[in-house]
Write a protein that holds these residues in place. Sequence first.
Motif, PDB file in Angstrom:
ATOM      1  N   ARG A 140     -86.461  30.681  15.793  1.00  0.00           N
ATOM      2  CA  ARG A 140     -85.540  31.805  15.643  1.00  0.00           C
ATOM      3  C   ARG A 140     -86.275  33.093  15.292  1.00  0.00           C
ATOM      4  NH1 ARG A 140     -80.531  29.288  12.065  1.00  0.00           N
ATOM      5  NH2 ARG A 140     -79.824  27.742  13.616  1.00  0.00           N
ATOM      6  N   PRO A 141     -85.756  34.231  15.750  1.00  0.00           N
ATOM      7  CA  PRO A 141     -86.326  35.516  15.318  1.00  0.00           C
ATOM      8  C   PRO A 141     -85.951  35.766  13.866  1.00  0.00           C
ATOM      9  CG  PRO A 141     -84.388  35.884  16.664  1.00  0.00           C
ATOM     10  CD  PRO A 141     -84.670  34.405  16.729  1.00  0.00           C
ATOM     11  N   PRO A 142     -86.705  36.596  13.165  1.00  0.00           N
ATOM     12  CA  PRO A 142     -86.408  36.853  11.752  1.00  0.00           C
ATOM     13  C   PRO A 142     -85.276  37.857  11.581  1.00  0.00           C
ATOM     14  CG  PRO A 142     -88.308  38.128  12.421  1.00  0.00           C
ATOM     15  CD  PRO A 142     -87.917  37.300  13.620  1.00  0.00           C
ATOM     16  N   ASN A 143     -84.638  37.801  10.443  1.00  0.00           N
ATOM     17  CA  ASN A 143     -83.667  38.816  10.054  1.00  0.00           C
ATOM     18  C   ASN A 143     -84.332  39.806   9.107  1.00  0.00           C
ATOM     19  OD1 ASN A 143     -81.420  37.607  11.429  1.00  0.00           O
ATOM     20  ND2 ASN A 143     -81.307  36.089   9.787  1.00  0.00           N
ATOM     21  N   ALA A 144     -83.980  41.055   9.223  1.00  0.00           N
ATOM     22  CA  ALA A 144     -84.564  42.070   8.351  1.00  0.00           C
ATOM     23  C   ALA A 144     -84.151  41.812   6.903  1.00  0.00           C
ATOM     24  CB  ALA A 144     -84.124  43.465   8.786  1.00  0.00           C
ATOM     25  N   ALA A 145     -85.111  41.951   5.999  1.00  0.00           N
ATOM     26  CA  ALA A 145     -84.840  41.800   4.567  1.00  0.00           C
ATOM     27  C   ALA A 145     -85.139  43.130   3.891  1.00  0.00           C
ATOM     28  CB  ALA A 145     -85.702  40.692   3.978  1.00  0.00           C
ATOM     29  N   ASP A 146     -84.109  43.806   3.408  1.00  0.00           N
ATOM     30  CA  ASP A 146     -84.208  45.162   2.845  1.00  0.00           C
ATOM     31  C   ASP A 146     -85.046  46.058   3.736  1.00  0.00           C
ATOM     32  OD1 ASP A 146     -86.961  44.504   1.775  1.00  0.00           O
ATOM     33  OD2 ASP A 146     -85.820  43.302   0.357  1.00  0.00           O
ATOM     34  N   ASP A 147     -86.026  46.755   3.176  1.00  0.00           N
ATOM     35  CA  ASP A 147     -86.804  47.697   3.996  1.00  0.00           C
ATOM     36  C   ASP A 147     -88.155  47.127   4.425  1.00  0.00           C
ATOM     37  OD1 ASP A 147     -87.900  47.621   1.487  1.00  0.00           O
ATOM     38  OD2 ASP A 147     -88.223  49.792   1.323  1.00  0.00           O
ATOM     39  N   ARG A 148     -88.358  45.836   4.231  1.00  0.00           N
ATOM     40  CA  ARG A 148     -89.638  45.234   4.585  1.00  0.00           C
ATOM     41  C   ARG A 148     -89.671  44.815   6.049  1.00  0.00           C
ATOM     42  NH1 ARG A 148     -90.056  40.586   0.218  1.00  0.00           N
ATOM     43  NH2 ARG A 148     -87.825  40.521   0.750  1.00  0.00           N
ATOM     44  N   VAL A 149     -90.906  44.776   6.605  1.00  0.00           N
ATOM     45  CA  VAL A 149     -91.084  44.355   7.999  1.00  0.00           C
ATOM     46  C   VAL A 149     -90.772  42.864   8.111  1.00  0.00           C
ATOM     47  CG1 VAL A 149     -92.754  44.067   9.871  1.00  0.00           C
ATOM     48  CG2 VAL A 149     -92.853  46.101   8.401  1.00  0.00           C
ATOM     49  N   PRO A 150     -89.895  42.463   9.043  1.00  0.00           N
ATOM     50  CA  PRO A 150     -89.656  41.033   9.255  1.00  0.00           C
ATOM     51  C   PRO A 150     -90.762  40.427  10.111  1.00  0.00           C
ATOM     52  CG  PRO A 150     -88.257  42.307  10.712  1.00  0.00           C
ATOM     53  CD  PRO A 150     -89.014  43.309   9.875  1.00  0.00           C
ATOM     54  N   TYR A 151     -91.034  39.153   9.912  1.00  0.00           N
ATOM     55  CA  TYR A 151     -92.094  38.482  10.671  1.00  0.00           C
ATOM     56  C   TYR A 151     -91.567  37.174  11.249  1.00  0.00           C
ATOM     57  CZ  TYR A 151     -95.467  41.682   8.539  1.00  0.00           C
ATOM     58  OH  TYR A 151     -96.160  42.799   8.139  1.00  0.00           O
ATOM     59  N   PHE A 201     -87.112  31.475   2.847  1.00  0.00           N
ATOM     60  CA  PHE A 201     -87.986  32.277   3.705  1.00  0.00           C
ATOM     61  C   PHE A 201     -87.165  33.306   4.484  1.00  0.00           C
ATOM     62  CE2 PHE A 201     -91.193  28.805   3.359  1.00  0.00           C
ATOM     63  CZ  PHE A 201     -92.294  29.597   3.059  1.00  0.00           C
ATOM     64  N   GLY A 202     -86.037  32.871   5.024  1.00  0.00           N
ATOM     65  CA  GLY A 202     -85.201  33.763   5.809  1.00  0.00           C
ATOM     66  C   GLY A 202     -84.732  34.961   5.019  1.00  0.00           C
ATOM     67  N   ARG A 203     -84.396  34.754   3.762  1.00  0.00           N
ATOM     68  CA  ARG A 203     -83.947  35.874   2.934  1.00  0.00           C
ATOM     69  C   ARG A 203     -85.058  36.855   2.642  1.00  0.00           C
ATOM     70  NH1 ARG A 203     -80.885  31.642   0.431  1.00  0.00           N
ATOM     71  NH2 ARG A 203     -82.380  31.415  -1.287  1.00  0.00           N
ATOM     72  N   ASP A 204     -86.289  36.422   2.838  1.00  0.00           N
ATOM     73  CA  ASP A 204     -87.440  37.316   2.658  1.00  0.00           C
ATOM     74  C   ASP A 204     -87.932  37.890   3.978  1.00  0.00           C
ATOM     75  OD1 ASP A 204     -87.493  36.401  -0.131  1.00  0.00           O
ATOM     76  OD2 ASP A 204     -89.520  37.234  -0.121  1.00  0.00           O
ATOM     77  N   GLY A 205     -87.131  37.776   5.035  1.00  0.00           N
ATOM     78  CA  GLY A 205     -87.503  38.349   6.323  1.00  0.00           C
ATOM     79  C   GLY A 205     -88.547  37.557   7.073  1.00  0.00           C
ATOM     80  N   LEU A 206     -88.656  36.265   6.778  1.00  0.00           N
ATOM     81  CA  LEU A 206     -89.627  35.405   7.451  1.00  0.00           C
ATOM     82  C   LEU A 206     -88.884  34.278   8.164  1.00  0.00           C
ATOM     83  CD1 LEU A 206     -92.175  35.005   4.503  1.00  0.00           C
ATOM     84  CD2 LEU A 206     -92.422  36.531   6.469  1.00  0.00           C
ATOM     85  N   SER A 207     -89.041  34.183   9.468  1.00  0.00           N
ATOM     86  CA  SER A 207     -88.468  33.037  10.171  1.00  0.00           C
ATOM     87  C   SER A 207     -89.557  31.981  10.298  1.00  0.00           C
ATOM     88  CB  SER A 207     -87.953  33.441  11.554  1.00  0.00           C
ATOM     89  OG  SER A 207     -89.013  33.794  12.417  1.00  0.00           O
ATOM     90  N   VAL A 208     -89.242  30.771   9.841  1.00  0.00           N
ATOM     91  CA  VAL A 208     -90.155  29.639   9.937  1.00  0.00           C
ATOM     92  C   VAL A 208     -89.443  28.560  10.752  1.00  0.00           C
ATOM     93  CG1 VAL A 208     -91.371  30.179   7.807  1.00  0.00           C
ATOM     94  CG2 VAL A 208     -89.324  28.744   7.722  1.00  0.00           C
TER      95      VAL A 208
END
Length: 354
Positions: free
Chosen positions: A20-31, A317-324
């Motif tokens: 899955r693609p990541p979801n944006a978490a606040d103003d940080r770059v999603p990965y 992880f998802g809540r931190d803008g990281l899709s694993v």
Amino acid sequence: MGEPRIREALDGVPEYRPGRPPNAADDRVPYKLSSNENPFPPLPGVLAAVQDAAGTINRYPDMGATELYAALSRHHQVPVTDLAAATGSVAVLYHLLQSTCESGDEVVYAWRSFEAYPIAVRLVGATPVEVPLTPTAEHDLDAMLAALTDRTRVVIVCTPNNPTGTAVDAEALAAFVAQVPEDVLVVVDEAYVEFAATPTGALELSRARDNVVVLRTFSKAYGLAGLRVGYAVAPARIATAVRKVALPFGVSALAQTAAVASLEAEKELLARVESLVAERDRTVSAVRDLGWSVPDAQANFFWLPTGERTTEVAEVFGRDGLSVRPFAGDGIRITVGEPEANNRVIEVLRRLAG
């Protein structure tokens, strides 16, 4: 009124689920760390070559992949007749199974391993035989040998193994192959071999034996995942069979051009692989220091055996803008990305370990 019949074999075919693609978490770059993609752009010279080739997309690609096969022949020191390309190494596997398996045949592989294996096996009407990994997430080669029967047509060894990252060394692979009956095809899936610490010797085995096929791809280390090109190095008889069942004009002209240009940038490739391996080792070491268990990591990802906590951890992880990539009930595969992404992975696991 009736309706068109769907093959009953499809009832048992699981759906392939991409990362899955990541979801944006606040103003940080999603990965996106869920698909084992290379974070680097294409190698030097590749974009320019593709741009030049784009002017010919009104024409069909070279169905014989002449330039690609010639480049691969030089690169691996094998005859052109021993090569077969398709849209990614997974497509080559599909073609291999189409050309070797029929209903009632069996295909043996480790589990957990690449999730496309049970799909590909069932699509040709064959029966998957899944052999559990060892407690250290490695192939249990003795158990795989014991699982072979008179109905076995193919045995697959994924090294480094996706998703656990462990590898089979050359001595163990050679000993395994020597005990497999000559009429059983051994497929060594080396999609991540460039990242492994030691070679498997699979190419040498393929040259020496009539039943060994090696799968390679340009999607991972070479960074061409979006163009889909992989290939097999196989005895000529097997390679010919794969090419027979492949879809006509399957590998696009752009993909062929990009693959050839990528092979010409070997120095830059090795530098990028070295960088990713260093990041992998740094990240894995930090994660282990936090108390997490991580098997030997030989690819551009590592494995967290999170068991029943898998869904919970993946959501963090998802809540931190990281899709694993979670595998419910088993664990999580985490791709090695940019240093910033890897640092965030470490921070998430630090909080979870706290």
